[in-house]
Motif scaffolding. Structure first.
Motif, PDB file in Angstrom:
ATOM      1  N   THR A 159       0.810  -1.224   0.000  1.00  0.00           N
ATOM      2  CA  THR A 159       0.000   0.000   0.000  1.00  0.00           C
ATOM      3  C   THR A 159       0.841   1.269   0.000  1.00  0.00           C
ATOM      4  OG1 THR A 159      -0.122  -0.059   2.419  1.00  0.00           O
ATOM      5  CG2 THR A 159      -1.875  -1.178   1.205  1.00  0.00           C
ATOM      6  N   ARG A 160       2.135   1.144   0.265  1.00  0.00           N
ATOM      7  CA  ARG A 160       3.017   2.320   0.233  1.00  0.00           C
ATOM      8  C   ARG A 160       4.408   1.859  -0.156  1.00  0.00           C
ATOM      9  NH1 ARG A 160       4.448   7.101  -1.192  1.00  0.00           N
ATOM     10  NH2 ARG A 160       5.596   8.359   0.302  1.00  0.00           N
ATOM     11  N   LEU A 161       4.949   2.459  -1.224  1.00  0.00           N
ATOM     12  CA  LEU A 161       6.278   2.080  -1.693  1.00  0.00           C
ATOM     13  C   LEU A 161       6.966   3.311  -2.260  1.00  0.00           C
ATOM     14  CD1 LEU A 161       8.268  -0.264  -2.141  1.00  0.00           C
ATOM     15  CD2 LEU A 161       7.313  -0.516  -4.439  1.00  0.00           C
ATOM     16  N   LYS A 162       8.147   3.578  -1.737  1.00  0.00           N
ATOM     17  CA  LYS A 162       8.955   4.682  -2.234  1.00  0.00           C
ATOM     18  C   LYS A 162      10.398   4.210  -2.330  1.00  0.00           C
ATOM     19  CE  LYS A 162      10.109   9.555  -1.560  1.00  0.00           C
ATOM     20  NZ  LYS A 162      10.020  10.747  -0.673  1.00  0.00           N
ATOM     21  N   PHE A 163      10.748   3.641  -3.512  1.00  0.00           N
ATOM     22  CA  PHE A 163      12.088   3.164  -3.787  1.00  0.00           C
ATOM     23  C   PHE A 163      12.687   3.984  -4.932  1.00  0.00           C
ATOM     24  CE2 PHE A 163      11.679  -1.439  -2.017  1.00  0.00           C
ATOM     25  CZ  PHE A 163      11.718  -0.908  -0.743  1.00  0.00           C
ATOM     26  N   ARG A 164      13.948   3.687  -5.275  1.00  0.00           N
ATOM     27  CA  ARG A 164      14.677   4.511  -6.241  1.00  0.00           C
ATOM     28  C   ARG A 164      14.879   3.768  -7.571  1.00  0.00           C
ATOM     29  NH1 ARG A 164      19.922   5.364  -2.694  1.00  0.00           N
ATOM     30  NH2 ARG A 164      19.480   3.125  -2.487  1.00  0.00           N
ATOM     31  N   ARG A 165      14.986   4.552  -8.610  1.00  0.00           N
ATOM     32  CA  ARG A 165      15.344   4.048  -9.942  1.00  0.00           C
ATOM     33  C   ARG A 165      16.620   4.740 -10.408  1.00  0.00           C
ATOM     34  NH1 ARG A 165      11.759   1.332 -13.281  1.00  0.00           N
ATOM     35  NH2 ARG A 165       9.635   1.044 -12.460  1.00  0.00           N
ATOM     36  N   ASP A 166      17.335   4.052 -11.283  1.00  0.00           N
ATOM     37  CA  ASP A 166      18.501   4.672 -11.918  1.00  0.00           C
ATOM     38  C   ASP A 166      18.002   5.701 -12.932  1.00  0.00           C
ATOM     39  OD1 ASP A 166      20.812   5.369 -13.277  1.00  0.00           O
ATOM     40  OD2 ASP A 166      21.614   3.327 -13.258  1.00  0.00           O
ATOM     41  N   PRO A 167      18.384   6.952 -12.786  1.00  0.00           N
ATOM     42  CA  PRO A 167      17.838   7.971 -13.697  1.00  0.00           C
ATOM     43  C   PRO A 167      18.273   7.778 -15.148  1.00  0.00           C
ATOM     44  CG  PRO A 167      19.583   8.892 -12.317  1.00  0.00           C
ATOM     45  CD  PRO A 167      19.294   7.519 -11.798  1.00  0.00           C
ATOM     46  N   GLU A 168      19.364   7.082 -15.375  1.00  0.00           N
ATOM     47  CA  GLU A 168      19.843   6.902 -16.750  1.00  0.00           C
ATOM     48  C   GLU A 168      19.233   5.666 -17.395  1.00  0.00           C
ATOM     49  OE1 GLU A 168      24.063   6.816 -16.650  1.00  0.00           O
ATOM     50  OE2 GLU A 168      24.278   8.900 -15.963  1.00  0.00           O
ATOM     51  N   SER A 169      19.316   4.519 -16.699  1.00  0.00           N
ATOM     52  CA  SER A 169      18.818   3.277 -17.290  1.00  0.00           C
ATOM     53  C   SER A 169      17.348   3.023 -16.962  1.00  0.00           C
ATOM     54  CB  SER A 169      19.657   2.089 -16.809  1.00  0.00           C
ATOM     55  OG  SER A 169      19.551   1.946 -15.395  1.00  0.00           O
ATOM     56  N   GLY A 170      16.852   3.622 -15.916  1.00  0.00           N
ATOM     57  CA  GLY A 170      15.467   3.385 -15.525  1.00  0.00           C
ATOM     58  C   GLY A 170      15.261   2.106 -14.740  1.00  0.00           C
ATOM     59  N   LYS A 171      16.334   1.391 -14.449  1.00  0.00           N
ATOM     60  CA  LYS A 171      16.208   0.150 -13.684  1.00  0.00           C
ATOM     61  C   LYS A 171      16.048   0.450 -12.198  1.00  0.00           C
ATOM     62  CE  LYS A 171      18.895  -2.707 -16.883  1.00  0.00           C
ATOM     63  NZ  LYS A 171      20.071  -3.617 -17.034  1.00  0.00           N
ATOM     64  N   CYS A 172      15.493  -0.512 -11.494  1.00  0.00           N
ATOM     65  CA  CYS A 172      15.257  -0.329 -10.064  1.00  0.00           C
ATOM     66  C   CYS A 172      16.573  -0.447  -9.295  1.00  0.00           C
ATOM     67  CB  CYS A 172      14.280  -1.383  -9.548  1.00  0.00           C
ATOM     68  SG  CYS A 172      12.611  -1.239 -10.210  1.00  0.00           S
ATOM     69  N   LEU A 173      16.892   0.578  -8.522  1.00  0.00           N
ATOM     70  CA  LEU A 173      18.017   0.467  -7.599  1.00  0.00           C
ATOM     71  C   LEU A 173      17.594  -0.292  -6.334  1.00  0.00           C
ATOM     72  CD1 LEU A 173      19.490   4.094  -7.855  1.00  0.00           C
ATOM     73  CD2 LEU A 173      20.313   2.001  -8.974  1.00  0.00           C
ATOM     74  N   ASP A 174      16.398  -0.013  -5.862  1.00  0.00           N
ATOM     75  CA  ASP A 174      15.809  -0.727  -4.723  1.00  0.00           C
ATOM     76  C   ASP A 174      14.537  -1.396  -5.221  1.00  0.00           C
ATOM     77  OD1 ASP A 174      17.718   0.896  -3.198  1.00  0.00           O
ATOM     78  OD2 ASP A 174      16.231   2.489  -3.410  1.00  0.00           O
ATOM     79  N   TYR A 175      14.229  -2.580  -4.692  1.00  0.00           N
ATOM     80  CA  TYR A 175      13.036  -3.266  -5.161  1.00  0.00           C
ATOM     81  C   TYR A 175      12.568  -4.282  -4.120  1.00  0.00           C
ATOM     82  CZ  TYR A 175      16.340  -6.946  -6.540  1.00  0.00           C
ATOM     83  OH  TYR A 175      17.329  -7.908  -6.543  1.00  0.00           O
ATOM     84  N   ILE A 176      11.331  -4.741  -4.320  1.00  0.00           N
ATOM     85  CA  ILE A 176      10.742  -5.802  -3.514  1.00  0.00           C
ATOM     86  C   ILE A 176      10.203  -6.852  -4.469  1.00  0.00           C
ATOM     87  CG2 ILE A 176       8.533  -4.567  -3.387  1.00  0.00           C
ATOM     88  CD1 ILE A 176       8.082  -5.887  -0.667  1.00  0.00           C
ATOM     89  N   GLN A 177      10.316  -8.122  -4.058  1.00  0.00           N
ATOM     90  CA  GLN A 177       9.913  -9.227  -4.923  1.00  0.00           C
ATOM     91  C   GLN A 177       9.301 -10.335  -4.071  1.00  0.00           C
ATOM     92  OE1 GLN A 177      13.149 -11.210  -6.977  1.00  0.00           O
ATOM     93  NE2 GLN A 177      11.893 -11.559  -8.805  1.00  0.00           N
ATOM     94  N   PHE A 178       8.290 -10.999  -4.627  1.00  0.00           N
ATOM     95  CA  PHE A 178       7.611 -12.098  -3.931  1.00  0.00           C
ATOM     96  C   PHE A 178       7.904 -13.405  -4.653  1.00  0.00           C
ATOM     97  CE2 PHE A 178       4.865  -8.290  -3.515  1.00  0.00           C
ATOM     98  CZ  PHE A 178       5.070  -8.068  -2.154  1.00  0.00           C
ATOM     99  N   ARG A 179       8.178 -14.456  -3.847  1.00  0.00           N
ATOM    100  CA  ARG A 179       8.583 -15.737  -4.410  1.00  0.00           C
ATOM    101  C   ARG A 179       7.880 -16.875  -3.668  1.00  0.00           C
ATOM    102  NH1 ARG A 179      15.191 -14.706  -4.585  1.00  0.00           N
ATOM    103  NH2 ARG A 179      15.132 -12.833  -5.907  1.00  0.00           N
ATOM    104  N   ASP A 180       8.135 -18.091  -4.186  1.00  0.00           N
ATOM    105  CA  ASP A 180       7.670 -19.349  -3.589  1.00  0.00           C
ATOM    106  C   ASP A 180       6.152 -19.472  -3.668  1.00  0.00           C
ATOM    107  OD1 ASP A 180      10.285 -19.937  -3.087  1.00  0.00           O
ATOM    108  OD2 ASP A 180      10.233 -19.217  -1.020  1.00  0.00           O
ATOM    109  N   GLY A 181       5.609 -20.414  -2.871  1.00  0.00           N
ATOM    110  CA  GLY A 181       4.188 -20.697  -2.959  1.00  0.00           C
ATOM    111  C   GLY A 181       3.870 -21.478  -4.219  1.00  0.00           C
ATOM    112  N   ASN A 182       2.719 -21.226  -4.778  1.00  0.00           N
ATOM    113  CA  ASN A 182       2.282 -21.962  -5.977  1.00  0.00           C
ATOM    114  C   ASN A 182       2.503 -21.173  -7.258  1.00  0.00           C
ATOM    115  OD1 ASN A 182       0.382 -20.053  -5.163  1.00  0.00           O
ATOM    116  ND2 ASN A 182      -1.280 -21.105  -6.258  1.00  0.00           N
ATOM    117  N   ARG A 183       3.309 -20.091  -7.173  1.00  0.00           N
ATOM    118  CA  ARG A 183       3.495 -19.245  -8.340  1.00  0.00           C
ATOM    119  C   ARG A 183       4.967 -18.943  -8.533  1.00  0.00           C
ATOM    120  NH1 ARG A 183      -0.087 -14.074  -7.635  1.00  0.00           N
ATOM    121  NH2 ARG A 183       0.916 -13.666  -9.661  1.00  0.00           N
ATOM    122  N   SER A 184       5.298 -18.489  -9.737  1.00  0.00           N
ATOM    123  CA  SER A 184       6.668 -18.091 -10.041  1.00  0.00           C
ATOM    124  C   SER A 184       6.952 -16.731  -9.413  1.00  0.00           C
ATOM    125  CB  SER A 184       6.860 -18.023 -11.557  1.00  0.00           C
ATOM    126  OG  SER A 184       5.937 -17.117 -12.121  1.00  0.00           O
TER     127      SER A 184
END
Length: 352
Positions: free
Chosen positions: A105-130
């Protein structure tokens, strides 16, 4: 009685407070992602960081973390690991299928201003999904972006990466809600999906301004404050919730008024009893004082006889001795003291 009523009122308020705050509140820096050495050792022995969602009121958790700004050359922030991985599990002992709804519900992370890739990120894994893609979009319920939804069976692994090669200029923030779902067991439990009997969440998390269900967020009025007008809204549940809230509010107000009235009566009765006891005690003291005064007045007075005058005794004895010896008494002396001498023997016994 007053003390018992007051204690009961305190217990009721405490239970209402516990009822209103059913979420498990978690800060990553305290345990799950702490950078403390002894916690790292403990996590290694246990096979990683983990938390469990229980039943009913303990079946939802709110994770909130802020990464403070860092100074040049210093990359430690909040004593928290920059690469954090932890598991969230539902109750495995329950036979019905159980899953976990995850909403960011709230996320404030950074992106690389040149490439646009995430410098900080969150990811969900495991369970019944990829695994999901790394998320770093700026998200807020009342701002830009939309919420991130994820659903997995039994457990979910959360992976958070913070780039420590770049200084944190503005604070970073993450807020997410994890809710266990299964079949409905208690009256009032809520189906997030009317077609899935195992999408039921606890009744404690319905209409509490915190989204727990997947889109379209049927447990709340809407998913966002700037929601689209075509968003599905269950008007029946909204009306029932409003009526129920009004009834319970009126009952609560009436109960508070009744408690205050009973407490006021109790205090008034005690005050009157105290005043009556004081008057009775004062009256008893006054009566006791009057009785003591009366006893002192009625005590009989005994008058003692006056002691004899030894000069009169000696004078009488000497006169008797003189009369018996027929010593003549001087006429002048007799005339001088007629009151002090007794009558003569001849006057008392003329025949002798």
């Amino acid at each position: 009685m007053c003390k018992t009523t007051l204690i009961c009122w305190i217990l009721i308020l405490n239970s209402l407070w516990e009822f209103s705050s059913g979420y498990i509140n978690v800060r990553l820096q305290d345990n799950l992602c702490s950078d403390k050495i002894w916690l790292k050792v403990e996590k290694a022995l246990r096979g990683g960081s983990a938390m469990a969602l229980g039943d009913d009121r303990n079946s939802a958790a709110i994770i909130h973390q802020i990464w403070n700004t860092t100074f040049p050359g210093i990359h430690a922030s909040n004593k928290i690991s920059y690469d954090c991985r932890f598991h969230v599990r539902s109750n495995y002992k329950k036979s019905p299928p159980r899953g976990i709804y995850t909403l960011v519900t709230r996320l404030k992370f950074r992106r690389d201003p040149e490439s646009g890739k995430c410098l900080d990120y969150i990811q969900f894994r495991d369970g019944n999904r990829s695994p999901t893609e790394p998320y770093c979009n700026e998200i807020s319920t009342d701002g830009p972006g939309r919420l991130i939804f994820d659903e997995r069976n039994r457990e979910v692994t959360v992976y958070i990466h913070i780039d420590n090669n770049h200084r944190i200029v503005e604070p970073l923030e993450l807020r997410m809600v994890l809710t266990a779902h299964s079949e409905c067991k208690y009256t009032g439990d809520f189906l997030c999906d009317s077609t899935d009997v195992y999408s039921c969440i606890s009744r404690h998390f319905v209409r509490d301004n915190i989204t727990n269900c997947m889109y379209p967020c049927r447990d709340e009025v809407s998913c966002f404050h700037d929601a689209v007008s075509s968003l599905e809204v269950d008007s029946t549940n909204v009306a029932l919730s409003a009526i129920t809230s009004f009834i319970f509010t009126m009952l609560g107000v009436g109960f508070c008024v009744w408690i205050c009235w009973k407490y006021w009566i109790c205090i008034t009765v005690q005050q009157h009893a105290h005043e009556a006891s004081g008057r009775q005690r004062q009256r008893a003291q006054q009566q006791s004082l009057e009785q003591r005064i009366e006893q002192r007045v009625n005590v009989p007075i005994i008058e003692m006889p006056m002691p004899p005058n030894f000069e009169d005794v000696f004078s009488s004895h000497s006169a008797n001795s003189n009369s018996n010896n027929h010593y003549p008494q001087p006429q002048q002396e007799q005339q001088a003291t007629p009151k002090d001498l007794p009558p003569s023997y001849e006057s008392l016994f003329p025949d002798r």
